[in-house]
Design a protein around this motif. Structure first.
Motif: not given
Length: 315
Positions: A175, A177, A180
């Motif tokens: 979750s 950001n 990756e």
DNA sequence: GAGACGTCGCATTGAC
DNA sequence: GTCCATGCGA
DNA sequence: GTCTC
């Protein structure tokens, strides 16, 4: 699976531990390799022995085959008995103490006469260990801590028990950001019935943020270590979880490496060498040039192999 | 029969 | 404090 | 001690 397989493996591991103390290096690996092979054997070791095919087991040659035979016939292995008689210390218990390996065990014996965990505990409590070369105050408290942990240590966990934990961690990291990719690797990814620990592989532009999140997941008992790319912790239930952050260009190679099995890695590495490459957790290299690494498929293809599912990477 | 046998990150020491 | 060597663990 | 060359 015959219980004998486990016993034989245990005995070979013990031989390795005692040889380790004597400063042997390659025999130790040889015995451990044979032990691991037998652990993973799909047939009963007794059946294999009866048909005279012990030496077909990877890592088992003439000498070890003979010793296994002896053990199966008599319930004993003279080689191990002799090593135990010769050894001044109880390797079985001391080697199980975290942060103690053959070198340190030897030193503790030579300087303090430590032969077993009772002696060790006493020496640590009396603060006699700090000050020995290679030991400080911290080493001493780690030893005490590890001695307190003995019971909860070392068990393997049924897969079903760790699935929810693995998923919780995976979701939490995914979750973010800056993350990756996240994959739970190791024997978990190979879908083994039991796992010894959880290995998590992450690709991220910001490793430090990932570390931070990882070290703040729910249910942590204590952390074992943390660096820029690697961290280990133990959960309340005793399960150890290792995290590793790699660059995207190495993701495939790292997946392969950390998914294992160890045998599978060794096999791939040999194939790589034969083709003039070098394979490690960072990629497949020809000289200094990376020729593959970002995906597993790419690495297998470059090695001239079809993709192998994680479940089939035992050998 | 000789030579290789994985390699590297991390913790901790100890020297500077 | 920084840097290195060593042992450990994986 | 075992495997590969």
């Amino acid at each position: 699976m015959a219980a004998k397989n486990y016993q034989v493996a245990e005995i070979l591991y013990m031989v390795a531990d005692y040889l380790d103390l004597e400063g042997e290096e390659f025999k130790v690996r040889a015995y451990r390799r044979a032990a691991r092979s037998i652990e993973n054997l799909s047939q009963s070791i007794e059946d294999v022995a009866k048909s005279g095919k012990l030496q077909e087991i990877p890592g088992v040659g003439e000498a070890i085959a003979k010793k296994i035979d002896e053990f199966l016939r008599t319930g004993k292995m003279e080689h191990l008995e002799k090593l135990k008689r010769k050894s001044p210390v109880d390797m079985e218990s001391l080697n199980a103490v975290e942060s103690l390996g053959p070198k340190k065990i030897k030193l503790l014996y030579q300087r303090l006469g430590v032969r077993n965990v009772e002696h060790l505990s006493k020496a640590a409590k009396e603060a006699k260990i700090r000050g020995l070369p290679g030991f400080g105050e911290l080493s001493e408290s780690k030893i005490l801590q590890s001695l307190g942990n003995v019971s909860s240590n070392k068990r393997r966990f049924p897969r079903e028990e760790v699935v929810p934990i693995a998923e919780m961690i995976r979701k939490k990291l995914q979750s973010m950001n800056v993350v990756e990719k996240v994959e739970v690797v190791g024997s978990y990814r190979r879908k083994k019935e039991t796992v010894g620990d959880l290995d998590i592989l992450v690709v991220s532009s910001s490793p430090s943020e990932v570390m931070d999140a990882f070290l703040n997941i729910d249910g942590i008992d204590h952390t074992i270590g943390e660096g820029e790319k690697k961290a280990s912790l133990v959960l309340d239930n005793g399960l150890q979880v290792d995290l590793r952050v790699v660059g995207a260009e190495s993701y495939g190679a790292a997946l392969i490496y950390f998914t294992g099995s160890k045998y599978h890695n060794i096999r791939l590495r040999k194939i790589a060498i034969k083709k003039g490459y070098k394979l490690n957790e960072y990629g497949l290299f020809k000289g200094d040039e990376m020729v593959a690494g970002s995906t597993e498929e790419e690495v297998y293809r470059e090695l001239g192999l079809d993709y192998i599912d994680p479940e089939n990477r035992e050998e």
